[in-house]
Design a protein around this motif. Structure first.
Motif, PDB file in Angstrom:
ATOM      1  N   HIS A  86       0.882  -1.173   0.000  1.00  0.00           N
ATOM      2  CA  HIS A  86       0.000   0.000   0.000  1.00  0.00           C
ATOM      3  C   HIS A  86       0.918   1.222   0.000  1.00  0.00           C
ATOM      4  CE1 HIS A  86      -3.429   2.505   0.667  1.00  0.00           C
ATOM      5  NE2 HIS A  86      -2.999   2.919   1.831  1.00  0.00           N
ATOM      6  N   ARG A  87       1.173   1.745  -1.184  1.00  0.00           N
ATOM      7  CA  ARG A  87       2.170   2.818  -1.333  1.00  0.00           C
ATOM      8  C   ARG A  87       1.844   4.067  -0.532  1.00  0.00           C
ATOM      9  NH1 ARG A  87       5.754   0.879  -4.792  1.00  0.00           N
ATOM     10  NH2 ARG A  87       5.073  -0.613  -6.348  1.00  0.00           N
ATOM     11  N   ALA A  88       0.576   4.352  -0.334  1.00  0.00           N
ATOM     12  CA  ALA A  88       0.198   5.531   0.452  1.00  0.00           C
ATOM     13  C   ALA A  88       0.680   5.401   1.893  1.00  0.00           C
ATOM     14  CB  ALA A  88      -1.310   5.736   0.414  1.00  0.00           C
ATOM     15  N   GLY A  89       0.927   4.183   2.341  1.00  0.00           N
ATOM     16  CA  GLY A  89       1.444   3.976   3.693  1.00  0.00           C
ATOM     17  C   GLY A  89       2.837   4.541   3.891  1.00  0.00           C
ATOM     18  N   LEU A  90       3.517   4.812   2.799  1.00  0.00           N
ATOM     19  CA  LEU A  90       4.857   5.391   2.870  1.00  0.00           C
ATOM     20  C   LEU A  90       4.852   6.915   2.868  1.00  0.00           C
ATOM     21  CD1 LEU A  90       6.626   2.958   0.392  1.00  0.00           C
ATOM     22  CD2 LEU A  90       7.014   3.104   2.858  1.00  0.00           C
ATOM     23  N   ASP A  91       3.672   7.518   2.714  1.00  0.00           N
ATOM     24  CA  ASP A  91       3.596   8.978   2.592  1.00  0.00           C
ATOM     25  C   ASP A  91       4.165   9.710   3.808  1.00  0.00           C
ATOM     26  OD1 ASP A  91       2.528   8.741   0.075  1.00  0.00           O
ATOM     27  OD2 ASP A  91       0.465   9.152   0.704  1.00  0.00           O
ATOM     28  N   ASP A  92       3.833   9.246   5.011  1.00  0.00           N
ATOM     29  CA  ASP A  92       4.348   9.926   6.207  1.00  0.00           C
ATOM     30  C   ASP A  92       5.865   9.824   6.286  1.00  0.00           C
ATOM     31  OD1 ASP A  92       1.833  10.731   7.082  1.00  0.00           O
ATOM     32  OD2 ASP A  92       1.532   8.909   8.260  1.00  0.00           O
ATOM     33  N   LEU A  93       6.399   8.657   5.939  1.00  0.00           N
ATOM     34  CA  LEU A  93       7.846   8.483   5.940  1.00  0.00           C
ATOM     35  C   LEU A  93       8.493   9.358   4.875  1.00  0.00           C
ATOM     36  CD1 LEU A  93      10.399   7.096   6.953  1.00  0.00           C
ATOM     37  CD2 LEU A  93       9.864   5.184   5.407  1.00  0.00           C
ATOM     38  N   ARG A  94       7.892   9.388   3.692  1.00  0.00           N
ATOM     39  CA  ARG A  94       8.409  10.216   2.603  1.00  0.00           C
ATOM     40  C   ARG A  94       8.396  11.693   3.002  1.00  0.00           C
ATOM     41  NH1 ARG A  94       5.016   8.756  -1.039  1.00  0.00           N
ATOM     42  NH2 ARG A  94       6.207   6.976  -1.712  1.00  0.00           N
ATOM     43  N   ASP A  95       7.318  12.145   3.623  1.00  0.00           N
ATOM     44  CA  ASP A  95       7.234  13.537   4.066  1.00  0.00           C
ATOM     45  C   ASP A  95       8.334  13.863   5.064  1.00  0.00           C
ATOM     46  OD1 ASP A  95       5.006  13.852   2.458  1.00  0.00           O
ATOM     47  OD2 ASP A  95       3.572  13.702   4.115  1.00  0.00           O
ATOM     48  N   TRP A  96       8.582  12.941   5.984  1.00  0.00           N
ATOM     49  CA  TRP A  96       9.626  13.161   6.988  1.00  0.00           C
ATOM     50  C   TRP A  96      11.001  13.226   6.328  1.00  0.00           C
ATOM     51  CZ3 TRP A  96      13.419   9.697   9.131  1.00  0.00           C
ATOM     52  CH2 TRP A  96      14.070  10.210  10.255  1.00  0.00           C
ATOM     53  N   LEU A  97      11.266  12.304   5.399  1.00  0.00           N
ATOM     54  CA  LEU A  97      12.554  12.306   4.706  1.00  0.00           C
ATOM     55  C   LEU A  97      12.719  13.539   3.826  1.00  0.00           C
ATOM     56  CD1 LEU A  97      12.789   8.539   3.756  1.00  0.00           C
ATOM     57  CD2 LEU A  97      14.158   9.745   5.468  1.00  0.00           C
ATOM     58  N   ASP A  98      11.622  14.000   3.237  1.00  0.00           N
ATOM     59  CA  ASP A  98      11.687  15.200   2.400  1.00  0.00           C
ATOM     60  C   ASP A  98      12.121  16.432   3.186  1.00  0.00           C
ATOM     61  OD1 ASP A  98      11.037  13.872   0.093  1.00  0.00           O
ATOM     62  OD2 ASP A  98       8.930  14.507   0.075  1.00  0.00           O
ATOM     63  N   GLN A  99      11.876  16.434   4.480  1.00  0.00           N
ATOM     64  CA  GLN A  99      12.320  17.555   5.312  1.00  0.00           C
ATOM     65  C   GLN A  99      13.839  17.690   5.259  1.00  0.00           C
ATOM     66  OE1 GLN A  99      10.716  17.349   9.302  1.00  0.00           O
ATOM     67  NE2 GLN A  99       8.729  16.685   8.509  1.00  0.00           N
ATOM     68  N   PHE A 100      14.546  16.552   5.217  1.00  0.00           N
ATOM     69  CA  PHE A 100      16.009  16.589   5.131  1.00  0.00           C
ATOM     70  C   PHE A 100      16.441  17.203   3.801  1.00  0.00           C
ATOM     71  CE2 PHE A 100      15.277  13.286   8.255  1.00  0.00           C
ATOM     72  CZ  PHE A 100      16.211  13.618   9.228  1.00  0.00           C
ATOM     73  N   TRP A 101      15.766  16.818   2.723  1.00  0.00           N
ATOM     74  CA  TRP A 101      16.069  17.365   1.412  1.00  0.00           C
ATOM     75  C   TRP A 101      15.779  18.866   1.393  1.00  0.00           C
ATOM     76  CZ3 TRP A 101      19.042  16.811  -2.391  1.00  0.00           C
ATOM     77  CH2 TRP A 101      18.764  17.317  -3.656  1.00  0.00           C
ATOM     78  N   GLY A 102      14.663  19.266   1.991  1.00  0.00           N
ATOM     79  CA  GLY A 102      14.327  20.683   2.072  1.00  0.00           C
ATOM     80  C   GLY A 102      15.371  21.467   2.846  1.00  0.00           C
ATOM     81  N   ASP A 103      15.827  20.900   3.957  1.00  0.00           N
ATOM     82  CA  ASP A 103      16.876  21.555   4.747  1.00  0.00           C
ATOM     83  C   ASP A 103      18.159  21.708   3.929  1.00  0.00           C
ATOM     84  OD1 ASP A 103      15.095  21.570   6.855  1.00  0.00           O
ATOM     85  OD2 ASP A 103      16.059  19.905   7.920  1.00  0.00           O
TER      86      ASP A 103
END
Length: 120
Positions: A86-103
């Motif tokens: 269920h790929r949507a289950g990874l959305d919270d993890l992806r959002d958290w990891l994207d914070q590192f990329w944003g930083d």
């Protein structure tokens, strides 16, 4: 003495949503199951047990954990359940990891801005 079975405590705001997913993925068997479902497609418990070297009851228990955090879903077909990622289950993890990329991008932009000001 500290227990190795302490539950995840969501005291860190940015990890509140991603923490349970990270906990579930902390087990190498669960990662192998998820990877098998990703590459082989939807599978029954029996088919997963043929590909991942653990028993069917163990596969079922790991699937319960993965399902509880939204990483897998299943569809009943007769007496079997067919599991899929269920790929949507990874959305919270992806959002958290994207914070590192944003930083990282923000730090790079600041560096460029400082470099341009120094050259003036």
């Amino acid at each position: 003495m500290v227990s190795g079975n302490l539950p995840f405590v969501a005291t860190y705001e940015s990890l509140a949503a991603a923490g349970p997913v990270l906990d579930a993925l902390g087990d190498p068997t669960r990662r192998a199951i998820l990877e098998t479902l990703r590459t082989a497609g939807p599978c029954s418990v029996g088919a997963l047990a043929d590909r991942v070297p653990v028993s069917r009851p163990a596969i079922s228990q790991h699937l319960k954990v993965l399902g509880a955090v939204g990483l897998v879903q299943y569809e009943s077909r007769g007496t079997r359940n067919i599991y899929r990622v269920h790929r949507a289950g990874l959305d919270d993890l992806r959002d958290w990891l994207d914070q590192f990329w944003g930083d990282t991008l923000n730090a790079y932009a600041e560096h460029i801005h400082r470099s341009e000001e120094e050259q003036r």
